[in-house]
Scaffold this motif. Structure first.
Motif, PDB file in Angstrom:
ATOM      1  N   GLN A   1       0.832  -1.205   0.000  1.00 29.39           N
ATOM      2  CA  GLN A   1       0.000   0.000   0.000  1.00 29.39           C
ATOM      3  C   GLN A   1       0.868   1.257   0.000  1.00 29.39           C
ATOM      4  OE1 GLN A   1      -2.279  -0.722   3.555  1.00 29.39           O
ATOM      5  NE2 GLN A   1      -3.881  -1.873   2.488  1.00 29.39           N
ATOM      6  N   GLY A   2       1.996   1.159   0.717  1.00 35.44           N
ATOM      7  CA  GLY A   2       2.919   2.291   0.751  1.00 35.44           C
ATOM      8  C   GLY A   2       3.543   2.572  -0.609  1.00 35.44           C
ATOM      9  N   LEU A   3       3.783   1.509  -1.395  1.00 33.06           N
ATOM     10  CA  LEU A   3       4.312   1.728  -2.742  1.00 33.06           C
ATOM     11  C   LEU A   3       3.325   2.521  -3.593  1.00 33.06           C
ATOM     12  CD1 LEU A   3       5.889  -1.763  -3.537  1.00 33.06           C
ATOM     13  CD2 LEU A   3       7.081   0.337  -2.867  1.00 33.06           C
ATOM     14  N   LEU A   4       2.057   2.150  -3.545  1.00 37.45           N
ATOM     15  CA  LEU A   4       1.044   2.890  -4.299  1.00 37.45           C
ATOM     16  C   LEU A   4       0.887   4.309  -3.773  1.00 37.45           C
ATOM     17  CD1 LEU A   4      -1.706   0.112  -4.673  1.00 37.45           C
ATOM     18  CD2 LEU A   4       0.046   0.807  -6.330  1.00 37.45           C
ATOM     19  N   LEU A   5       0.925   4.450  -2.451  1.00 35.97           N
ATOM     20  CA  LEU A   5       0.799   5.778  -1.853  1.00 35.97           C
ATOM     21  C   LEU A   5       1.968   6.676  -2.279  1.00 35.97           C
ATOM     22  CD1 LEU A   5      -0.756   7.611   0.112  1.00 35.97           C
ATOM     23  CD2 LEU A   5       0.671   6.690   1.948  1.00 35.97           C
ATOM     24  N   GLY A   6       3.180   6.123  -2.265  1.00 37.80           N
ATOM     25  CA  GLY A   6       4.344   6.912  -2.673  1.00 37.80           C
ATOM     26  C   GLY A   6       4.269   7.319  -4.134  1.00 37.80           C
ATOM     27  N   LEU A   7       3.816   6.431  -4.995  1.00 38.36           N
ATOM     28  CA  LEU A   7       3.661   6.771  -6.405  1.00 38.36           C
ATOM     29  C   LEU A   7       2.664   7.906  -6.598  1.00 38.36           C
ATOM     30  CD1 LEU A   7       4.197   6.154  -9.404  1.00 38.36           C
ATOM     31  CD2 LEU A   7       2.373   4.422  -9.278  1.00 38.36           C
ATOM     32  N   ALA A   8       1.536   7.825  -5.884  1.00 33.55           N
ATOM     33  CA  ALA A   8       0.518   8.879  -5.993  1.00 33.55           C
ATOM     34  C   ALA A   8       1.038  10.213  -5.458  1.00 33.55           C
ATOM     35  CB  ALA A   8      -0.743   8.452  -5.244  1.00 33.55           C
ATOM     36  N   VAL A   9       1.791  10.166  -4.371  1.00 34.34           N
ATOM     37  CA  VAL A   9       2.341  11.402  -3.798  1.00 34.34           C
ATOM     38  C   VAL A   9       3.329  12.051  -4.757  1.00 34.34           C
ATOM     39  CG1 VAL A   9       3.841  12.302  -1.974  1.00 34.34           C
ATOM     40  CG2 VAL A   9       1.939  10.797  -1.392  1.00 34.34           C
ATOM     41  N   ALA A  10       4.198  11.246  -5.385  1.00 37.53           N
ATOM     42  CA  ALA A  10       5.159  11.809  -6.333  1.00 37.53           C
ATOM     43  C   ALA A  10       4.445  12.496  -7.491  1.00 37.53           C
ATOM     44  CB  ALA A  10       6.083  10.708  -6.849  1.00 37.53           C
ATOM     45  N   ALA A  11       3.355  11.895  -7.976  1.00 33.52           N
ATOM     46  CA  ALA A  11       2.617  12.499  -9.085  1.00 33.52           C
ATOM     47  C   ALA A  11       1.920  13.784  -8.660  1.00 33.52           C
ATOM     48  CB  ALA A  11       1.601  11.493  -9.631  1.00 33.52           C
ATOM     49  N   SER A  12       1.218  13.753  -7.515  1.00 33.89           N
ATOM     50  CA  SER A  12       0.479  14.939  -7.075  1.00 33.89           C
ATOM     51  C   SER A  12       1.414  16.072  -6.663  1.00 33.89           C
ATOM     52  CB  SER A  12      -0.455  14.576  -5.917  1.00 33.89           C
ATOM     53  OG  SER A  12       0.294  14.104  -4.801  1.00 33.89           O
ATOM     54  N   ALA A  13       2.524  15.733  -6.018  1.00 37.46           N
ATOM     55  CA  ALA A  13       3.474  16.777  -5.615  1.00 37.46           C
ATOM     56  C   ALA A  13       4.089  17.456  -6.830  1.00 37.46           C
ATOM     57  CB  ALA A  13       4.558  16.186  -4.726  1.00 37.46           C
TER      58      ALA A  13
END
Length: 380
Positions: free
Chosen positions: A314-326
């Protein structure tokens, strides 16, 4: 000046010397140079015949006679006169000598573009304040968020007024923005939406007290500012309401900071391909890959060890989403600053710019993290 210097011819002296016309020796003429005895004069090399023309680089007096104008250096080479007693065109306009090859400039080292020592110091200071308020008393952290929102609104409306003559009303925005953050913490998403609607209405009414010219652009900018700064910030307050709320907020902050740091570090060292040159020339695709890699690793660690019932994948998906939104949030802020023709939104934070220059990637990331955490582990 020695006898070998270029100038007007001297009168001839004893045997071996010639008169000014070159017609033969002149009896009884005074010697042109130092006195020589007869044996020395016989071995003295006669002076060459010099045509009666102005010396190279010299000028003439009022009688038309050439004034001597010797070379500034003894080793300077004079051009030979052309037949007929005049200098040829090539001699009058000699071709310039090619410039000596210049050494290649030393390669410039890459620069961070900001005062890194000041940026690190300010970042550490802000981190201490945020973490202390986050784990000591939740309400204090909500107050810190509200203050950041008010300062960000002040920076945004000030730049709009200065650069575009857009008068978004600050008073209803500041009051409504602070109330919006508190409402999101107390009443959740419902309270945030109600506060947003009331703030927009207050902006419309407040602007009516001024002349109607520019009313539409002013209220449009005001509603945009209300949504962009305080409404997105309410999702941070809503994260805090969960039982592990401080850890959720800390995860959100860590992932955003790690994403920005990874993008900067990898882009500065390996960046070559521009990501969006018309919006932000400093961002590269290599930097984006660095942001994704750093954020996914940090996300896996945070979800595994900080969030209740969280797992590493779940953290991998969360990190990917954060990198895109940031990254998108940073590009969006860059679009605003390019439209306004400024580099930073303010100067409040040395090495960083203004508050809005630090909130650019945090604000759009807050609703993304809040939503994914609710999907993965619930809102309790």
């Amino acid at each position: 000046m020695s006898d070998s210097s270029w100038g007007a011819p001297r009168a001839a002296g004893p045997a071996g010397y010639w008169g000014p016309t070159g017609g033969g020796p002149v009896q009884g003429a005074a010697p042109a140079g130092p006195a020589y005895d007869a044996p020395q004069a016989q071995h003295t090399r006669p002076m060459p015949i010099v045509p009666d023309v102005p010396a190279y680089g010299g000028d003439q007096d009022g009688r038309g006679a050439a004034r001597p104008s010797g070379p500034p250096f003894h080793n300077e080479v004079r051009p030979e006169p052309a037949p007929g007693g005049s200098l040829s065109a090539e001699n009058q306009n000699p071709e310039p000598m090619p410039d000596a090859p210049q050494p290649a400039p030393a390669p410039q080292k890459k620069s961070a573009g900001r005062d890194l020592s000041a940026a690190i110091g300010v970042g550490v200071g802000l981190g201490v304040v945020i973490v202390a308020s986050l784990f000591v008393y939740k309400a204090v952290f909500v107050g810190v968020v509200a203050v950041a929102v008010v300062v960000g609104l002040w920076e945004l409306t000030s730049r709009l007024r200065e650069r575009k003559e857009i008068k978004a009303p600050l008073v209803p925005l500041a009051v409504g923005g602070a109330a919006m953050v508190v409402a999101g913490y107390v009443r959740g998403a419902e309270g945030a939406w109600v506060a947003m609607a009331l703030t927009a209405l207050a902006v419309l009414v407040w602007r009516m007290t001024e002349p109607p010219e520019g009313y539409l652009k002013d209220v449009t900018a005001g509603v945009f500012a209300a949504f962009y700064v305080p409404f997105l910030a309410t999702f941070v307050a809503m994260m805090l309401t969960a039982d592990d709320g401080p850890w959720r907020v800390l995860t959100f902050l860590l992932l955003t900071v790690v994403s920005d740091t990874g993008a900067y570090a990898v882009g500065w060292r390996f960046g070559k391909t521009k990501l969006a040159p018309r919006i932000s020339p400093g961002k590269t695709r290599e930097g984006l890959l660095g942001a994704v890699a750093f954020a996914m690793v940090a996300g896996a660690l945070c979800m595994q060890f900080l969030i209740d019932d969280g797992t590493w994948w779940q953290g991998l998906l969360l990190g990917l989403a954060v990198a895109a939104s940031a990254t998108l949030g940073d590009l969006g802020e860059s679009m605003i600053k390019r439209d306004l023709g400024i580099k930073d939104m303010g100067t409040l934070l040395p090495g960083h710019g203004g508050i809005m220059d630090r909130l650019d990637s945090l604000l759009p990331t807050a609703p993304v993290v809040w939503l994914l955490l609710v999907v993965f582990v619930g809102s309790a």
